[in-house]
Design a protein around this motif. Structure first.
Motif, mmCIF file in Angstrom:
data_model
loop_
_atom_site.group_PDB
_atom_site.id
_atom_site.type_symbol
_atom_site.label_atom_id
_atom_site.label_comp_id
_atom_site.label_asym_id
_atom_site.label_seq_id
_atom_site.Cartn_x
_atom_site.Cartn_y
_atom_site.Cartn_z
ATOM 1 N N ALA A 40 0.840 -1.206 0.000
ATOM 2 C CA ALA A 40 0.000 0.000 0.000
ATOM 3 C C ALA A 40 0.871 1.252 0.000
ATOM 4 O O ALA A 40 1.994 1.251 0.506
ATOM 5 C CB ALA A 40 -0.917 0.007 1.212
ATOM 6 N N ASP A 41 0.331 2.311 -0.576
ATOM 7 C CA ASP A 41 1.017 3.601 -0.616
ATOM 8 C C ASP A 41 0.515 4.554 0.461
ATOM 9 O O ASP A 41 1.113 5.595 0.709
ATOM 10 C CB ASP A 41 0.824 4.236 -2.000
ATOM 11 C CG ASP A 41 1.385 3.365 -3.104
ATOM 12 O OD1 ASP A 41 2.591 3.046 -3.051
ATOM 13 O OD2 ASP A 41 0.614 2.962 -3.998
ATOM 14 N N GLY A 42 -0.586 4.196 1.104
ATOM 15 C CA GLY A 42 -1.176 5.008 2.155
ATOM 16 C C GLY A 42 -2.272 4.218 2.845
ATOM 17 O O GLY A 42 -2.530 3.064 2.495
ATOM 18 N N VAL A 43 -2.934 4.839 3.802
ATOM 19 C CA VAL A 43 -4.038 4.185 4.501
ATOM 20 C C VAL A 43 -5.007 5.254 5.008
ATOM 21 O O VAL A 43 -4.582 6.348 5.395
ATOM 22 C CB VAL A 43 -3.531 3.298 5.668
ATOM 23 C CG1 VAL A 43 -2.902 4.130 6.764
ATOM 24 C CG2 VAL A 43 -4.625 2.407 6.216
ATOM 25 N N ASN A 44 -6.299 4.943 4.942
ATOM 26 C CA ASN A 44 -7.332 5.779 5.559
ATOM 27 C C ASN A 44 -7.950 5.014 6.713
ATOM 28 O O ASN A 44 -8.198 3.811 6.597
ATOM 29 C CB ASN A 44 -8.478 6.098 4.587
ATOM 30 C CG ASN A 44 -8.119 7.104 3.532
ATOM 31 O OD1 ASN A 44 -8.196 6.792 2.350
ATOM 32 N ND2 ASN A 44 -7.727 8.297 3.922
ATOM 33 N N LEU A 45 -8.194 5.707 7.822
ATOM 34 C CA LEU A 45 -9.043 5.200 8.891
ATOM 35 C C LEU A 45 -10.322 6.004 8.837
ATOM 36 O O LEU A 45 -10.291 7.239 8.779
ATOM 37 C CB LEU A 45 -8.398 5.389 10.269
ATOM 38 C CG LEU A 45 -7.241 4.480 10.612
ATOM 39 C CD1 LEU A 45 -6.698 4.815 12.005
ATOM 40 C CD2 LEU A 45 -7.660 3.020 10.560
ATOM 41 N N LEU A 46 -11.439 5.315 8.825
ATOM 42 C CA LEU A 46 -12.728 5.986 8.664
ATOM 43 C C LEU A 46 -13.751 5.367 9.587
ATOM 44 O O LEU A 46 -13.886 4.142 9.645
ATOM 45 C CB LEU A 46 -13.195 5.845 7.206
ATOM 46 C CG LEU A 46 -14.583 6.351 6.856
ATOM 47 C CD1 LEU A 46 -14.660 7.870 6.986
ATOM 48 C CD2 LEU A 46 -14.968 5.907 5.450
ATOM 49 N N ASN A 47 -14.465 6.200 10.306
ATOM 50 C CA ASN A 47 -15.616 5.750 11.073
ATOM 51 C C ASN A 47 -16.827 6.505 10.564
ATOM 52 O O ASN A 47 -16.783 7.725 10.397
ATOM 53 C CB ASN A 47 -15.426 6.014 12.571
ATOM 54 C CG ASN A 47 -16.709 5.759 13.324
ATOM 55 O OD1 ASN A 47 -17.403 6.694 13.711
ATOM 56 N ND2 ASN A 47 -17.059 4.507 13.509
ATOM 57 N N CYS A 48 -17.886 5.789 10.308
ATOM 58 C CA CYS A 48 -19.151 6.388 9.881
ATOM 59 C C CYS A 48 -20.118 6.284 11.051
ATOM 60 O O CYS A 48 -20.433 5.182 11.500
ATOM 61 C CB CYS A 48 -19.700 5.653 8.665
ATOM 62 S SG CYS A 48 -18.573 5.674 7.260
#
Length: 144
Positions: free
Chosen positions: A79-87
């Motif tokens: 991977a080149d990056g990562v997102n953490l996401l909470n909805c």
């Protein structure tokens, strides 16, 4: 655990899921509607509806486990990056009402990264690829 909660069912082993990692208080598994290759979810084992009602200790454990796994997506999956996401809430795209953190690897190679904002879930991922990615992450977490 909530009897009619999908994620409680996955944590209990009553509903199939591609498990990535498990601690005393958290459970991580692959998302079956991934925004990118390797998109996974980290949940508290104890049921909480969303960010508003999760006990702070459970939230901290989910965050810590999300960080631990995120450190491995770069080497394990390239991977080149990562997102953490909470909805939190239906209008914020929450569709399963058990608190969860999306951990989404990001790639320059757009054949691996379908996430665009706004993100609209609904495209079922390749089951074999999801299981392969889960397996490779389990291995990476055991080695690291």
């Amino acid at each position: 655990m909530s009897q009619d909660c999908l994620f409680c069912g996955i944590v209990a082993g009553d509903v199939p899921g591609a498990k990535v990692a498990e601690t005393e208080t958290t459970y991580a598994f692959m998302d079956i509607q991934p925004g990118s290759d390797g998109h996974l979810l980290v949940v508290p084992k104890r049921h909480s509806t969303d960010l508003r009602d999760i006990p702070s200790a459970d939230l901290a454990e989910v965050a810590i486990e999300s960080q631990r796994i995120a450190k491995h997506v770069f080497d394990a999956w390239g991977a080149d990056g990562v997102n953490l996401l909470n909805c939190c809430g239906e209008d914020a795209w929450q569709t399963v009402f058990h608190f969860h953190m999306h951990l989404i690897p990001r790639y320059r190679d757009k054949t691996k990264d379908r996430l665009r904002l706004p993100f609209e879930p609904g495209v079922r991922g390749d089951a074999e690829l999801i299981e392969d990615l889960a397996s490779s992450m389990r291995s990476a977490l055991q080695e690291g």
